[in-house]
Design a protein around this motif. Structure first.
Motif, PDB file in Angstrom:
ATOM      1  N   LEU A 154       0.809  -1.232   0.000  1.00  0.00           N
ATOM      2  CA  LEU A 154       0.000   0.000   0.000  1.00  0.00           C
ATOM      3  C   LEU A 154       0.837   1.274   0.000  1.00  0.00           C
ATOM      4  O   LEU A 154       0.326   2.359  -0.273  1.00  0.00           O
ATOM      5  CB  LEU A 154      -0.916   0.029   1.226  1.00  0.00           C
ATOM      6  CG  LEU A 154      -1.933  -1.108   1.355  1.00  0.00           C
ATOM      7  CD1 LEU A 154      -2.814  -0.880   2.572  1.00  0.00           C
ATOM      8  CD2 LEU A 154      -2.777  -1.225   0.099  1.00  0.00           C
ATOM      9  N   GLY A 155       2.101   1.134   0.339  1.00  0.00           N
ATOM     10  CA  GLY A 155       2.961   2.309   0.367  1.00  0.00           C
ATOM     11  C   GLY A 155       4.274   1.982   1.050  1.00  0.00           C
ATOM     12  O   GLY A 155       4.384   0.970   1.741  1.00  0.00           O
ATOM     13  N   VAL A 156       5.257   2.862   0.793  1.00  0.00           N
ATOM     14  CA  VAL A 156       6.588   2.672   1.376  1.00  0.00           C
ATOM     15  C   VAL A 156       7.040   4.007   1.935  1.00  0.00           C
ATOM     16  O   VAL A 156       6.872   5.039   1.280  1.00  0.00           O
ATOM     17  CB  VAL A 156       7.597   2.230   0.290  1.00  0.00           C
ATOM     18  CG1 VAL A 156       9.009   2.175   0.857  1.00  0.00           C
ATOM     19  CG2 VAL A 156       7.226   0.880  -0.301  1.00  0.00           C
ATOM     20  N   SER A 157       7.592   3.993   3.143  1.00  0.00           N
ATOM     21  CA  SER A 157       8.212   5.221   3.616  1.00  0.00           C
ATOM     22  C   SER A 157       9.632   4.949   4.080  1.00  0.00           C
ATOM     23  O   SER A 157       9.987   3.822   4.424  1.00  0.00           O
ATOM     24  CB  SER A 157       7.376   5.889   4.707  1.00  0.00           C
ATOM     25  OG  SER A 157       6.947   4.959   5.665  1.00  0.00           O
ATOM     26  N   VAL A 158      10.426   6.020   4.033  1.00  0.00           N
ATOM     27  CA  VAL A 158      11.865   5.897   4.272  1.00  0.00           C
ATOM     28  C   VAL A 158      12.278   6.856   5.376  1.00  0.00           C
ATOM     29  O   VAL A 158      12.004   8.056   5.308  1.00  0.00           O
ATOM     30  CB  VAL A 158      12.656   6.244   2.995  1.00  0.00           C
ATOM     31  CG1 VAL A 158      14.144   5.989   3.218  1.00  0.00           C
ATOM     32  CG2 VAL A 158      12.150   5.459   1.794  1.00  0.00           C
ATOM     33  N   ILE A 159      12.945   6.310   6.378  1.00  0.00           N
ATOM     34  CA  ILE A 159      13.397   7.126   7.509  1.00  0.00           C
ATOM     35  C   ILE A 159      14.930   7.172   7.504  1.00  0.00           C
ATOM     36  O   ILE A 159      15.589   6.140   7.334  1.00  0.00           O
ATOM     37  CB  ILE A 159      12.821   6.562   8.842  1.00  0.00           C
ATOM     38  CG1 ILE A 159      13.245   7.405  10.043  1.00  0.00           C
ATOM     39  CG2 ILE A 159      13.228   5.109   9.079  1.00  0.00           C
ATOM     40  CD1 ILE A 159      12.475   7.060  11.320  1.00  0.00           C
ATOM     41  N   PRO A 160      15.508   8.361   7.664  1.00  0.00           N
ATOM     42  CA  PRO A 160      16.977   8.465   7.572  1.00  0.00           C
ATOM     43  C   PRO A 160      17.676   8.051   8.865  1.00  0.00           C
ATOM     44  O   PRO A 160      18.261   8.883   9.552  1.00  0.00           O
ATOM     45  CB  PRO A 160      17.201   9.947   7.272  1.00  0.00           C
ATOM     46  CG  PRO A 160      16.035  10.632   7.891  1.00  0.00           C
ATOM     47  CD  PRO A 160      14.873   9.681   7.838  1.00  0.00           C
ATOM     48  N   ALA A 187       6.423  10.780   6.074  1.00  0.00           N
ATOM     49  CA  ALA A 187       6.180   9.333   6.230  1.00  0.00           C
ATOM     50  C   ALA A 187       5.022   8.987   7.162  1.00  0.00           C
ATOM     51  O   ALA A 187       4.131   8.212   6.796  1.00  0.00           O
ATOM     52  CB  ALA A 187       7.459   8.663   6.711  1.00  0.00           C
ATOM     53  N   HIS A 188       5.026   9.557   8.366  1.00  0.00           N
ATOM     54  CA  HIS A 188       4.027   9.107   9.355  1.00  0.00           C
ATOM     55  C   HIS A 188       2.616   9.484   8.905  1.00  0.00           C
ATOM     56  O   HIS A 188       1.669   8.717   9.116  1.00  0.00           O
ATOM     57  CB  HIS A 188       4.352   9.634  10.748  1.00  0.00           C
ATOM     58  CG  HIS A 188       4.269  11.112  10.913  1.00  0.00           C
ATOM     59  ND1 HIS A 188       5.143  11.977  10.308  1.00  0.00           N
ATOM     60  CD2 HIS A 188       3.395  11.894  11.599  1.00  0.00           C
ATOM     61  CE1 HIS A 188       4.820  13.220  10.630  1.00  0.00           C
ATOM     62  NE2 HIS A 188       3.765  13.195  11.413  1.00  0.00           N
ATOM     63  N   GLN A 189       2.473  10.636   8.234  1.00  0.00           N
ATOM     64  CA  GLN A 189       1.143  11.033   7.752  1.00  0.00           C
ATOM     65  C   GLN A 189       0.740  10.226   6.517  1.00  0.00           C
ATOM     66  O   GLN A 189      -0.433   9.927   6.310  1.00  0.00           O
ATOM     67  CB  GLN A 189       1.100  12.536   7.467  1.00  0.00           C
ATOM     68  CG  GLN A 189       1.094  13.337   8.771  1.00  0.00           C
ATOM     69  CD  GLN A 189       1.195  14.837   8.554  1.00  0.00           C
ATOM     70  OE1 GLN A 189       1.314  15.300   7.421  1.00  0.00           O
ATOM     71  NE2 GLN A 189       1.177  15.596   9.642  1.00  0.00           N
ATOM     72  N   HIS A 190       1.721   9.875   5.717  1.00  0.00           N
ATOM     73  CA  HIS A 190       1.469   9.008   4.558  1.00  0.00           C
ATOM     74  C   HIS A 190       0.921   7.665   5.018  1.00  0.00           C
ATOM     75  O   HIS A 190      -0.019   7.116   4.446  1.00  0.00           O
ATOM     76  CB  HIS A 190       2.793   8.829   3.805  1.00  0.00           C
ATOM     77  CG  HIS A 190       2.690   8.059   2.528  1.00  0.00           C
ATOM     78  ND1 HIS A 190       3.189   6.779   2.389  1.00  0.00           N
ATOM     79  CD2 HIS A 190       2.150   8.384   1.326  1.00  0.00           C
ATOM     80  CE1 HIS A 190       2.970   6.364   1.150  1.00  0.00           C
ATOM     81  NE2 HIS A 190       2.349   7.303   0.475  1.00  0.00           N
TER      82      HIS A 190
END
Ligand code: AGV
Ligand code: CA
Length: 312
Positions: free
Chosen positions: A31-37, A106-109
């Motif tokens: 459903l989606g991907v987010s990336v945290i540095p 990311a967190h809102q996505h």
């Protein structure tokens, strides 16, 4: 039945390989991907993710960048790996990346993806839990949309994998980067599958694994695995702090093939601060987690190698 999955990763070699493998699973809808540095730099990790989606994805998947910051930074040498993956020729054959980048952090996505889903969603977190903790604080309603959290993090072994000044070495890195976020998630009612060092220690990168992928490099997908794992140090004579394991890939594989691992229910707490910060500890007063403590090593490597094969 297809499983709906939302992924949050932190751009390491095994994070990016995990994204690749997750997209090859028949019964998974991403459903989606987010990336945290955390264990990466943000820009190359977002680029590499988009290029992997372009080249190997079967659906459109949107990528979101995190605005989260941790407490204990990862070593720079490790964070550099995302630049190497992003530069691989196989990901750059067709020019600049096309997969969409969200305007949302990311967190809102993730909040949006969960709210828009008609069915409960499995969260796959293979870096620190910061974005999940922030999402829970901003939107407590999402809890009921979460089937479970599958997290690479923590350990109940005496030795973790953090070797840093002012720390006692008992924590695992993803928990150590943001121990307070781990505590926030522990305090929620989300079901947690914990792929801790107990099981990931059983799947070090070894030279025989590399040689197997080298022999099959004519297949473009297996060549991609081999190229990625050429960037990080294997286990040769003895384990060091740099030795690479297939931490996140094992975690991801448990979604596609749960029979690979053994689990048991344990109760635990997380230390939010102090010399043991990030340590997960067994405690009767703690919350329940499903600990993955053993893996069929050979079956695991067979599974990911088969999954990677493109037949091109
Ligand atoms: O603690 C394991 C986590 C996993 O999510 N990461 C790497 C994996 O992506 C941090 C880490 C621990 N030891 C490392 C790490 C090492 N030797 N090299 C790079 N990252
Ligand atoms: Ca990771």
């Amino acid at each position: 039945m297809t499983k709906k999955v939302y992924m949050n990763h932190d751009g390491g070699v095994d994070d990016l390989v995990s994204l690749y493998l997750l997209m090859q699973m028949e019964d998974v809808e991403l459903l989606g991907v987010s990336v945290i540095p955390a264990d990466c730099y943000l820009e190359p990790a977002v680029y590499a993710s988009r290029k992997i989606i372009d080249r190997f994805g079967k659906q459109d998947v949107e990528v979101a960048a995190s605005t989260s910051r941790g407490k204990n930074p990862f070593p720079k040498d490790w964070r550099m790996h995302a630049f190497f993956v992003d530069a691989l020729p196989i990901l750059n054959e067709f020019g600049s990346p096309k997969a969409n980048v969200s305007d949302l952090p990311a967190h809102q996505h993730m909040i949006e993806a969960l709210r828009n889903s008609s069915e409960p969603v499995t969260l796959l977190f293979i870096g620190p839990l910061t974005d999940l903790a922030r999402a829970l604080e901003e939107a407590p309603d999402i809890e009921e949309k979460i089937e479970k959290l599958v997290w690479m993090g923590g350990t109940f072994l005496e030795e973790g994998n953090v070797e840093e000044p002012e720390h006692d070495g008992t924590a695992e890195w993803n928990a150590f980067w943001d121990p307070e976020a781990a505590k926030t998630v522990w305090d929620s009612n989300i079901k947690i599958d914990l792929v801790a060092l107990e099981s990931t220690n059983m799947v070090p990168l070894t030279v025989d694994v590399r040689e197997r992928w080298a022999r099959e490099r004519k297949d473009i997908g297996i060549d991609f695995l081999g190229q990625c794992y050429a960037m990080v140090p294997p286990l040769v004579h003895f384990q060091t702090n740099s030795t690479y394991f297939l931490w996140d890939v094992l975690t991801t594989a448990t979604i596609g093939k749960p029979e690979l691992v053994k689990t048991k229910e344990v109760k635990s707490i997380v230390h939010p601060d102090g010399a043991s910060q990030g340590k997960t500890e067994l405690s009767e007063d703690g919350r329940s987690v499903e600990l993955v403590y053993e893996v069929e090593r050979d079956a695991f490597f067979d599974y990911i190698t088969d999954l990677a094969r493109q037949g091109e």
